[in-house]
Structure formats: structure tokens, C-alpha cells
Motif scaffolding. Structure first.
Motif, short mmCIF file in Angstrom:
data_model
loop_
_atom_site.label_atom_id
_atom_site.label_comp_id
_atom_site.label_asym_id
_atom_site.label_seq_id
_atom_site.Cartn_x
_atom_site.Cartn_y
_atom_site.Cartn_z
N UNK A 182 69.56 51.63 -20.89
CA UNK A 182 68.20 51.95 -21.08
C UNK A 182 67.71 51.59 -19.80
N UNK A 183 67.00 52.34 -18.82
CA UNK A 183 66.33 51.96 -17.59
C UNK A 183 64.99 51.76 -17.70
N UNK A 184 64.37 50.70 -17.28
CA UNK A 184 62.78 50.76 -17.18
C UNK A 184 62.54 50.48 -15.49
N UNK A 185 61.54 51.29 -15.24
CA UNK A 185 61.13 51.47 -13.91
C UNK A 185 59.75 50.29 -14.00
N UNK A 186 60.00 49.34 -13.10
CA UNK A 186 58.90 48.30 -13.07
C UNK A 186 58.22 48.01 -11.62
N UNK A 187 58.71 48.91 -10.68
CA UNK A 187 57.82 48.90 -9.29
C UNK A 187 56.51 49.74 -9.24
N UNK A 188 55.79 49.44 -8.15
CA UNK A 188 54.77 50.41 -8.04
C UNK A 188 55.24 51.90 -7.81
N UNK A 189 54.74 52.71 -8.48
CA UNK A 189 55.08 54.17 -8.49
C UNK A 189 53.90 54.95 -7.65
N UNK A 190 54.19 55.74 -6.66
CA UNK A 190 53.33 56.44 -6.08
C UNK A 190 53.65 57.86 -6.58
N UNK A 191 52.34 58.56 -6.62
CA UNK A 191 52.23 60.05 -7.06
C UNK A 191 53.55 60.99 -6.58
N UNK A 192 53.89 61.00 -5.37
CA UNK A 192 54.52 61.88 -4.81
C UNK A 192 56.13 61.58 -5.27
N UNK A 193 56.22 60.49 -5.82
CA UNK A 193 57.62 60.17 -6.26
C UNK A 193 57.95 60.19 -7.76
N UNK A 194 56.85 60.75 -8.47
CA UNK A 194 56.91 60.82 -10.14
C UNK A 194 57.87 61.74 -10.55
N UNK A 195 58.06 63.02 -9.65
CA UNK A 195 59.08 63.98 -10.05
C UNK A 195 60.64 63.47 -10.20
N UNK A 196 60.71 62.77 -8.86
CA UNK A 196 62.13 62.20 -8.62
C UNK A 196 62.25 61.00 -9.81
N UNK A 197 61.46 60.42 -10.11
CA UNK A 197 61.57 59.44 -11.21
C UNK A 197 61.89 59.96 -12.35
N UNK A 198 61.32 60.95 -12.97
CA UNK A 198 61.35 61.69 -14.11
C UNK A 198 63.06 62.44 -14.19
N UNK A 199 63.54 62.37 -13.04
CA UNK A 199 64.85 62.99 -13.04
C UNK A 199 66.02 61.74 -13.41
N UNK B 192 46.84 53.94 -12.97
CA UNK B 192 45.62 54.70 -13.00
C UNK B 192 45.56 55.96 -13.84
N UNK B 193 44.44 56.39 -14.21
CA UNK B 193 44.52 57.63 -15.10
C UNK B 193 45.04 58.54 -14.20
N UNK B 194 44.85 58.91 -12.83
CA UNK B 194 45.49 60.03 -12.17
C UNK B 194 47.00 59.86 -12.29
N UNK B 195 47.64 58.70 -12.26
CA UNK B 195 49.15 58.68 -12.38
C UNK B 195 49.76 58.99 -13.73
N UNK B 196 48.94 58.67 -14.79
CA UNK B 196 49.42 58.77 -16.08
C UNK B 196 49.44 60.19 -16.38
N UNK B 197 48.21 61.09 -15.74
CA UNK B 197 48.22 62.51 -15.99
C UNK B 197 49.34 63.27 -15.17
N UNK B 198 49.48 62.69 -13.97
CA UNK B 198 50.90 63.49 -13.02
C UNK B 198 52.13 63.01 -13.66
N UNK B 199 52.44 61.80 -14.41
CA UNK B 199 53.64 61.33 -15.15
C UNK B 199 53.72 62.23 -16.51
N UNK B 200 52.47 62.60 -17.33
CA UNK B 200 52.50 63.51 -18.19
C UNK B 200 52.81 64.77 -18.14
N UNK B 201 52.29 65.30 -16.93
CA UNK B 201 52.68 66.76 -16.55
C UNK B 201 54.13 66.72 -16.22
N UNK B 202 54.51 65.72 -15.36
CA UNK B 202 56.01 66.01 -15.02
C UNK B 202 56.86 65.80 -16.24
#
Length: 266
Positions: A81-98, A110-120
Motif C-alpha cells: 500500500x502506497x501513501x503519498x506524503x509530499x506536497x502535491x501540485x495540481x498539475x501532478x494530480x493525474x500522474x499520482x492517480x495512475x 486546499x479545497x481546490x486540490x481536493x476538487x481536482x483529486x476527486x475529479x481525477x
């Protein structure tokens, strides 16, 4: 990996520092050990896995993607099981989801980051929600990422109401380094405990449903004593890092925080 360090850590993790008997008000959640493997090769991850470790953490999206996709890890570590524990920029969200076997994102700030992660995550079509924690800057240091404590309740409320593909599971902080325990408990940990209490009261969430991710190699025992349910430990398990092997940062230069967070964390 440092000889037998993981096994001894697993043995002593709950022995002298378990909060269960010391404070009946703390939820009875068994702490999780996240082995932070940044800059370490796949073979070290596989060795730790062979000793019973299942949860690993990474700070950089590209390094996590490469390591989690490594054929040797995929074949040797089926329950990883992998946890991401670093700072996440919005442009890297899709890469993380993969990332294969991504289990948790600990650093929604942030709310904006949560929305982006949710969408991705929605677009990925996973049958399960992605577990996330909300990162709080409890020390108020500019070198640290995270929400202001005063923003915690509204952010969690938004995630629970507007992000159906995310499962809010807890609060995370890095906190200030080098706290002198002779002066009392780490105030940053106390802030996180207080925020959980406030959050649970205002949003009617059972305390045992809100984890606390706090504590690293230098202070994890104290963190568990005061109620941490998730400790992020790197050098104590794997030995000191060779930062010459550190991958390129995921951050843009404009977003780069002071290097102390990268150099000393975990």
C-alpha cells in the motif's frame, strides 16, 4: 536496510508508547507504520516487505510512480500500500492517480486540490473511494505546507459534501522539528488533537473515524503516546538518505518551500 531495525521497530512501536492504557479518552486505533522509502531502491522496499511491512510512503510523485510500477515490486509485493506524503501540485494530480496500489493521499491542503483529486479519481473509475487526509500547518512556519488550523472544519466539510470519490480519514501534520520534550508535549501535536476534537463535534464525526498522522523518525514514540495513529518513518528503518540520488522535485521553482522540510522530514 539497517539490520533488524524494522523488526525491532515493529516490536517496540506499541510496547512503551501505546496510548491505549495511558489515556482512556484516546480512540483505540492501532498505529500504522508508514515506511518512508524516498531515495531508496526497490530492493530495500522488497526487503522491508519480506519482514512484514506493507505500507510505504513517498514524497515525490515521479519517484512514487516509478517505484510503484517497478515489475519486481509488483510481483514480489502483492499487498503493498502506497501513501503519498509530499506536497502535491495540481498539475501532478493525474500522474499520482495512475500510481499502482495507491492507498492514501495524506497531504490535501486546499479545497481546490481536493476538487481536482476527486475529479481525477472519478475519471479513473476505481470502485473504491481514495482515502485522503487533510494536511494542517500546525507550526505556522512558512517552510511548511498545509491549511491554517482555522480552515480545517470548512475544508473537511467541503470534502465530505462535494467530493464523493474521496474518503476523508484523518488529519496530518509535519510540525516543527527538534521540540524539547522536557518542556512538555509537542504543541503542534496538541494543536492537531484539538482540531480533531473540534472537527468531530462540529461535523458529528465519531473520534475513532478521524486518524492523526503525526510523528517521524525522531519523535514517533512521543507522537504515539499522545495519540498518533499513523507515523511516517524513513531513516530509522532504511538508514540515512543519499540526497545525491534524490529525484527532480515535483515543485515549480515558484512554489518551492524552504528545503528544511525535504531534508529533515521522516
Amino acid at each position: 536496510m539497517q539490520e533488524n531495525h524494522l523488526e525491532s521497530l515493529l516490536e517496540r512501536k506499541f510496547s512503551d508508547s501505546s496510548p491505549r492504557g495511558s489515556d482512556p479518552d484516546l480512540p483505540a486505533i492501532q498505529p500504522r507504520l508508514v515506511a518512508v522509502s524516498k531515495t531508496k531502491p526497490a530492493d530495500m522496499v522488497i526487503e522491508a516487505y519480506s519482514h512484514g511491512q506493507r505500507t510505504f510512503g513517498e514524497n515525490y510523485v515521479q519517484e512514487l510512480l516509478e517505484k510503484a510500477s517497478n515489475p519486481k515490486i509488483l510481483s514480489s509485493c502483492p499487498e503493498i500500500k502506497w501513501h503519498f506524503i509530499g506536497h502535491l501540485q495540481k498539475q501532478n494530480v493525474n500522474k499520482l492517480m495512475a500510481v499502482p496500489n495507491l492507498s492514501m493521499l495524506e497531504t490535501v491542503d486546499s479545497v481546490k486540490l481536493a476538487d481536482k483529486v476527486n475529479s481525477s479519481w472519478q475519471k479513473k473509475g476505481s470502485p473504491e473511494r481514495l482515502k485522503i487526509m487533510v494536511q494542517i500547518n500546525t507550526s505556522g512556519e512558512e517552510s511548511k505546507h498545509g491549511l491554517l488550523p482555522s480552515e480545517t472544519v470548512a475544508t473537511v466539510e467541503h470534502i465530505k459534501a462535494k467530493c464523493p470519490s474521496l474518503e476523508f480519514v484523518g488529519l496530518m501534520t509535519i510540525g516543527s522539528f527538534g521540540h524539547d520534550l522536557s518542556q512538555g508535549p509537542n504543541p503542534d501535536f496538541q494543536v492537531l488533537l484539538s482540531l480533531r476534537e473540534e472537527l468531530c463535534k462540529k461535523l458529528s464525526i465519531p473520534t475513532e473515524q478521524v486518524e492523526l498522522s503525526m510523528g517521524m523518525s525522531l519523535d514517533f514514540q512521543h507522537a504515539i503516546e499522545v495519540g498518533s495513529t499513523n507515523v511516517r518513518i524513513g531513516s530509522t528503518i532504511f538508514g540515512e538518505r543519499d540526497h545525491s540520488k534524490k529525484p527532480a522535485l515535483d515543485k515549480s521553482s515558484a512554489d518551492l518551500k524552504a528545503p528544511v522540510e525535504v531534508a529533515q522530514a521522516h
